[in-house]
Scaffold this motif. Structure first.
Motif, PDB file in Angstrom:
ATOM      1  N   LYS A 198     -74.494 -21.753  -2.284  1.00  0.00           N
ATOM      2  CA  LYS A 198     -74.906 -20.352  -2.340  1.00  0.00           C
ATOM      3  C   LYS A 198     -76.419 -20.280  -2.448  1.00  0.00           C
ATOM      4  O   LYS A 198     -77.010 -20.758  -3.420  1.00  0.00           O
ATOM      5  CB  LYS A 198     -74.245 -19.661  -3.543  1.00  0.00           C
ATOM      6  CG  LYS A 198     -74.549 -18.179  -3.662  1.00  0.00           C
ATOM      7  CD  LYS A 198     -73.903 -17.391  -2.523  1.00  0.00           C
ATOM      8  CE  LYS A 198     -74.157 -15.895  -2.673  1.00  0.00           C
ATOM      9  NZ  LYS A 198     -73.704 -15.151  -1.472  1.00  0.00           N
ATOM     10  N   ASP A 199     -77.053 -19.728  -1.397  1.00  0.00           N
ATOM     11  CA  ASP A 199     -78.504 -19.489  -1.401  1.00  0.00           C
ATOM     12  C   ASP A 199     -79.288 -20.757  -1.713  1.00  0.00           C
ATOM     13  O   ASP A 199     -80.235 -20.752  -2.514  1.00  0.00           O
ATOM     14  CB  ASP A 199     -78.858 -18.396  -2.405  1.00  0.00           C
ATOM     15  CG  ASP A 199     -78.179 -17.070  -2.094  1.00  0.00           C
ATOM     16  OD1 ASP A 199     -77.970 -16.782  -0.900  1.00  0.00           O
ATOM     17  OD2 ASP A 199     -77.832 -16.337  -3.048  1.00  0.00           O
ATOM     18  N   THR A 255     -68.529 -14.164  -4.469  1.00  0.00           N
ATOM     19  CA  THR A 255     -68.499 -13.071  -3.503  1.00  0.00           C
ATOM     20  C   THR A 255     -69.790 -13.129  -2.697  1.00  0.00           C
ATOM     21  O   THR A 255     -70.787 -13.723  -3.134  1.00  0.00           O
ATOM     22  CB  THR A 255     -68.363 -11.724  -4.212  1.00  0.00           C
ATOM     23  OG1 THR A 255     -69.386 -11.623  -5.220  1.00  0.00           O
ATOM     24  CG2 THR A 255     -67.000 -11.575  -4.855  1.00  0.00           C
ATOM     25  N   PRO A 256     -69.808 -12.526  -1.517  1.00  0.00           N
ATOM     26  CA  PRO A 256     -71.004 -12.617  -0.666  1.00  0.00           C
ATOM     27  C   PRO A 256     -72.288 -12.138  -1.344  1.00  0.00           C
ATOM     28  O   PRO A 256     -73.370 -12.692  -1.085  1.00  0.00           O
ATOM     29  CB  PRO A 256     -70.650 -11.737   0.541  1.00  0.00           C
ATOM     30  CG  PRO A 256     -69.161 -11.771   0.604  1.00  0.00           C
ATOM     31  CD  PRO A 256     -68.702 -11.824  -0.821  1.00  0.00           C
ATOM     32  N   ASP A 257     -72.205 -11.121  -2.217  1.00  0.00           N
ATOM     33  CA  ASP A 257     -73.417 -10.629  -2.867  1.00  0.00           C
ATOM     34  C   ASP A 257     -73.829 -11.479  -4.060  1.00  0.00           C
ATOM     35  O   ASP A 257     -74.877 -11.235  -4.682  1.00  0.00           O
ATOM     36  CB  ASP A 257     -73.238  -9.165  -3.307  1.00  0.00           C
ATOM     37  CG  ASP A 257     -72.097  -8.988  -4.323  1.00  0.00           C
ATOM     38  OD1 ASP A 257     -71.544  -9.998  -4.816  1.00  0.00           O
ATOM     39  OD2 ASP A 257     -71.760  -7.819  -4.606  1.00  0.00           O
ATOM     40  N   GLY A 258     -73.027 -12.490  -4.396  1.00  0.00           N
ATOM     41  CA  GLY A 258     -73.370 -13.384  -5.491  1.00  0.00           C
ATOM     42  C   GLY A 258     -73.201 -12.799  -6.874  1.00  0.00           C
ATOM     43  O   GLY A 258     -73.578 -13.438  -7.860  1.00  0.00           O
ATOM     44  N   GLN A 259     -72.580 -11.623  -6.980  1.00  0.00           N
ATOM     45  CA  GLN A 259     -72.461 -10.959  -8.279  1.00  0.00           C
ATOM     46  C   GLN A 259     -71.162 -11.292  -9.002  1.00  0.00           C
ATOM     47  O   GLN A 259     -71.024 -11.025 -10.192  1.00  0.00           O
ATOM     48  CB  GLN A 259     -72.575  -9.442  -8.099  1.00  0.00           C
ATOM     49  CG  GLN A 259     -73.924  -8.988  -7.558  1.00  0.00           C
ATOM     50  CD  GLN A 259     -75.081  -9.465  -8.437  1.00  0.00           C
ATOM     51  OE1 GLN A 259     -75.148  -9.136  -9.624  1.00  0.00           O
ATOM     52  NE2 GLN A 259     -75.992 -10.231  -7.844  1.00  0.00           N
ATOM     53  N   HIS A 260     -70.182 -11.851  -8.283  1.00  0.00           N
ATOM     54  CA  HIS A 260     -68.921 -12.252  -8.898  1.00  0.00           C
ATOM     55  C   HIS A 260     -68.722 -13.749  -8.682  1.00  0.00           C
ATOM     56  O   HIS A 260     -68.829 -14.234  -7.557  1.00  0.00           O
ATOM     57  CB  HIS A 260     -67.731 -11.500  -8.287  1.00  0.00           C
ATOM     58  CG  HIS A 260     -67.633 -10.074  -8.705  1.00  0.00           C
ATOM     59  ND1 HIS A 260     -68.494  -9.106  -8.242  1.00  0.00           N
ATOM     60  CD2 HIS A 260     -66.769  -9.439  -9.542  1.00  0.00           C
ATOM     61  CE1 HIS A 260     -68.161  -7.932  -8.774  1.00  0.00           C
ATOM     62  NE2 HIS A 260     -67.121  -8.112  -9.568  1.00  0.00           N
ATOM     63  N   ARG A 281     -68.742 -11.588 -14.049  1.00  0.00           N
ATOM     64  CA  ARG A 281     -69.736 -10.746 -13.384  1.00  0.00           C
ATOM     65  C   ARG A 281     -71.121 -11.080 -13.913  1.00  0.00           C
ATOM     66  O   ARG A 281     -71.299 -11.274 -15.120  1.00  0.00           O
ATOM     67  CB  ARG A 281     -69.421  -9.270 -13.617  1.00  0.00           C
ATOM     68  CG  ARG A 281     -68.152  -8.779 -12.931  1.00  0.00           C
ATOM     69  CD  ARG A 281     -67.829  -7.342 -13.326  1.00  0.00           C
ATOM     70  NE  ARG A 281     -66.752  -6.781 -12.523  1.00  0.00           N
ATOM     71  CZ  ARG A 281     -65.470  -7.000 -12.728  1.00  0.00           C
ATOM     72  NH1 ARG A 281     -65.085  -7.794 -13.721  1.00  0.00           N
ATOM     73  NH2 ARG A 281     -64.555  -6.448 -11.947  1.00  0.00           N
ATOM     74  N   ASP A 313     -66.476 -12.475   4.097  1.00  0.00           N
ATOM     75  CA  ASP A 313     -66.569 -11.015   4.089  1.00  0.00           C
ATOM     76  C   ASP A 313     -66.215 -10.420   2.725  1.00  0.00           C
ATOM     77  O   ASP A 313     -66.272  -9.199   2.538  1.00  0.00           O
ATOM     78  CB  ASP A 313     -65.687 -10.406   5.180  1.00  0.00           C
ATOM     79  CG  ASP A 313     -64.208 -10.804   5.027  1.00  0.00           C
ATOM     80  OD1 ASP A 313     -63.844 -11.394   3.986  1.00  0.00           O
ATOM     81  OD2 ASP A 313     -63.435 -10.528   5.967  1.00  0.00           O
ATOM     82  N   GLY A 314     -65.830 -11.269   1.778  1.00  0.00           N
ATOM     83  CA  GLY A 314     -65.516 -10.809   0.429  1.00  0.00           C
ATOM     84  C   GLY A 314     -64.209 -10.062   0.296  1.00  0.00           C
ATOM     85  O   GLY A 314     -63.915  -9.518  -0.772  1.00  0.00           O
ATOM     86  N   ASP A 340     -63.847  -3.889  -6.519  1.00  0.00           N
ATOM     87  CA  ASP A 340     -64.445  -4.543  -7.686  1.00  0.00           C
ATOM     88  C   ASP A 340     -64.056  -6.014  -7.793  1.00  0.00           C
ATOM     89  O   ASP A 340     -64.305  -6.669  -8.808  1.00  0.00           O
ATOM     90  CB  ASP A 340     -64.061  -3.808  -8.973  1.00  0.00           C
ATOM     91  CG  ASP A 340     -62.579  -3.954  -9.333  1.00  0.00           C
ATOM     92  OD1 ASP A 340     -61.824  -4.572  -8.540  1.00  0.00           O
ATOM     93  OD2 ASP A 340     -62.187  -3.453 -10.404  1.00  0.00           O
TER      94      ASP A 340
END
Length: 660
Positions: A198-199, A255-260, A281, A313-314, A340
């Motif tokens: 991830k990133d 998750t794709p946004d990295g928040q979960h 989270r 795509d989460g 969520d």
């Protein structure tokens, strides 16, 4: 997986007991550990018992100590066989096949197979795991021929025999793939596995010693994927449900946004471990919040759920679970996620993907609809193998074993591609360890085979040619294309197996060509073939074979003539449905009778050679035409000799007279 997660804990757990055990009765301690499925501890004590019975050569202080002889030293043969068999069972219990193999062999040598009827089966399994495939096949075949017990064990033997045969083929023709253990900070004295990128940061599971903890405990770590720096522990705000040291964490996914962050969390009570999938989270302060257990759509009470993978795509989570609705052991499931990140359902992927044995560690590529996962239920090299299946509107293709060295004779799990390099990916495997998974990086060395098809006479690009990429061992067509106006074709070559190109077009001779070795005319990762020409033909229309030469007044073929005729042999082998007339012609020198006889002998010499090269005699026959079918004048208009015309008339031809 569970074996790999607990061995190091067992090492630490039994250490203080070593000074306390009853040295005259380690067998009782071993039996107790074995019944609790603590196989590492059981092996330790059974080995002590074996040392006491002189079954093991001592390399340190004598086991009995103080000169006192243990009662086990005088054990009966059956007692010795029991200890040997249990040692084999204990080592096999945590998949240490190298240590297990000689103990099963000892039982067989002692003649106690009747008392331990599965000893030959497990001996064969160990031989397979230790890559002694021919010996394994013999032992497993002997077991099936003589064993009269539960049919499920003969099924195990059958499967292992198939594994051996598959493995032999894989080792002979491996994938074009380089696999190497990750070096440096990735490696520890425990297990290191289940990497997630991830990133530019790798998140992975490791059972290395953590700060302030006295044993190897599985935790999540993060490290830059270039390997710089040191692994950092991923920490969560304590949810207060139990002390963190009682918990273990592994198999991260985002998750794709990295928040979960999703992961497996587990704990052990006695000999039972409980596994569930949790999420956390990320707070505004960048710290991961308390782990939250996913709902009953994923975590069914009394069953285990592990190894989450979140799609790019989460929208979905793939995972492994023993929950009801499966086919036995761990199965691969998929759950849809709401906004969520909570699962709103779950579905078993079905009997095409899952078996009665264990399936684990799913990875799903949404764009290519490709699932990579590990299974013990199909034919493979042994242990968990990687398999690949494609999703067509919810219907899964038959899973395909991904081959050696992607797979090994041990456990291979947790595939993840490198987003920065399409030819690179990572896996976890215990192929170089007796206990633990390690992280490996793999480089795909496959290449494209590309070329152009032209007409042999005009040298122009030839459209409408069916070009097939064929496994020359199994004769299976891997892929076929039909050339367009560019007349180009291209195939991916993934293994070192021998392959053929088969080129077919109506009105042309079919051509079969072996694939050249990688490296010749390579540009980047593409192997360019020289232009391939196809020869046009029409039934009953002769084709001249140039340079079939004879000595004067003789019908003996020169060596160079045989080389030319080999081309016709190849055509006939590639086109088994054609029948051919082989004709010889002369110029007008000599009598007609003489020229007819000479041409017949020459044609027959050609046919005899072609038959000697493996062509059936009912597919070709000889015909001498003498001087009767000239294609050029033998003399000039002024009556003088025409050497050029005579040379053209002294020719050899073949004609397709029948196509079956």
């Amino acid at each position: 997986m569970k074996k790999l997660l607990t061995i190091l804990l067992l090492i630490a757990a039994i250490a203080p007991v070593h000074a306390q055990y009853n040295k005259d009765n380690p067998r009782a301690l071993a039996d107790k550990a074995f019944n609790n499925k603590d196989y590492y501890e059981a092996a330790y004590y059974y080995r002590k018992a074996a040392e006491g019975m002189n079954l093991v050569t001592q390399q340190s202080i004598p086991y009995s100590g103080g000169g006192k002889v243990s009662k086990l030293r005088e054990g009966k043969v059956s007692d010795k066989s029991y200890i040997a068999y249990q040692l084999g069972e204990s080592y096999r219990g945590y998949e240490n096949y190298l240590e297990a193999e000689p103990w099963y062999y000892r039982v067989l040598q002692e003649g106690d197979e009747v008392k331990f009827p599965l000893s030959r089966l497990w001996y064969g399994v160990c031989l397979r795991a230790n890559q002694r495939f021919d010996e394994a096949i013999k032992q497993l075949t002997d077991f099936n021929a003589n064993y009269k017990g539960d049919a499920k064990y003969r099924a195990v033997a059958d499967k292992e025999i198939n594994n051996c045969r598959f493995a032999k083929e894989q080792y002979k023709y491996p994938l074009l793939l380089d696999v190497a253990k990750r070096k440096g900070a990735w490696f520890s004295d425990g297990s290191d596995y289940a990497m997630y990128l991830k990133d530019g940061v790798s998140y992975f599971t490791s059972s290395r010693f953590a700060r302030d903890e006295k044993t190897h405990v599985n935790r999540l770590y993060m490290l830059k994927n270039d390997g710089s720096g040191q692994p950092q522990l991923v920490q969560f705000k304590d949810d207060g449900s139990m002390k963190s040291k009682e918990l273990e964490y592994g198999t991260p996914a985002f998750t794709p946004d990295g928040q979960h962050l999703y992961f497996t969390r587990w704990f052990k009570v006695g000999s039972k471990s409980t596994y569930a999938i949790y999420t956390s989270r990320k707070g505004s302060d960048g710290v991961w919040g308390p782990p939250e257990k996913l709902n009953a759509n994923v975590n069914a009470d009394g069953f285990n759920s592990i190894q989450p993978y979140i799609t790019a795509d989460g929208k979905q989570m793939y995972f492994a679970s023993t929950k009801p609705g499966g086919y036995g052991g761990d199965d691969i499931w998929v759950a849809d996620l709401n906004g969520d990140g909570s699962p709103i359902n779950s579905k078993n992927l079905g009997s095409t993907v899952n078996t009665s044995q264990n399936e684990q560690a799913p990875y799903y590529d949404v764009q290519n609809k490709r699932l990579v996962y590990s299974s013990k239920g199909f034919t493979g090299l042994g242990g968990f193998d990687f398999f690949e299946t494609m999703n067509n509107n919810g219907n899964w293709s038959i899973p395909v074993n991904m081959g050696y060295p992607m797979n090994s004779v041990k456990d291979d799990l947790y595939y993840v591609p490198d987003p920065a390099n399409t030819n690179k990916f990572y896996i976890s495997s215990d192929r170089e360890s007796d206990c633990c998974l390690n992280l490996f990086e793999a480089y795909d060395k496959c290449h494209a085979l590309s070329g152009l098809v032209v007409d042999c006479d005009t040298r122009k690009a030839l459209a409408g040619v069916k070009v097939s990429f064929v496994d020359s061992l199994t004769k299976q067509t891997i892929k076929s294309v039909v050339t367009d106006k560019t007349a180009r074709y291209s195939f991916n070559v993934k293994t070192s197996r021998p392959y053929n190109l088969v080129l077919e077009k109506e009105g042309y001779f079919t051509k079969v060509l072996p694939i050249p070795a990688a490296g010749r005319e390579m540009q980047g990762d593409t192997l360019f073939n020289p232009d391939i020409c196809l020869q046009a033909f029409k039934k009953d229309k002769p084709i001249v074979i140039n340079n079939v030469l004879y000595d004067y007044d003789k019908a003996n073929l020169r060596p160079e003539s045989k080389t030319v005729l080999n081309e016709l042999v190849t055509i006939m082998k590639d086109n088994p449905k054609i029948k051919v007339e082989l004709a010889a012609h002369t110029d007008a020198k000599g009598s007609d009778k003489y020229n007819m006889a000479l041409s017949q002998r020459r044609a027959q010499a050609c046919v005899d050679y072609i038959i000697s090269m493996g062509i059936a005699e009912d597919r070709i026959y000889a015909k001498g035409y003498g001087e009767r079918r000239p294609i050029a004048p033998n003399t000039l208009p002024n009556g003088k000799d025409n050497p050029t015309g005579r040379q053209l008339n002294r020719r050899t031809e073949f004609t397709v007279i029948k196509i079956e």
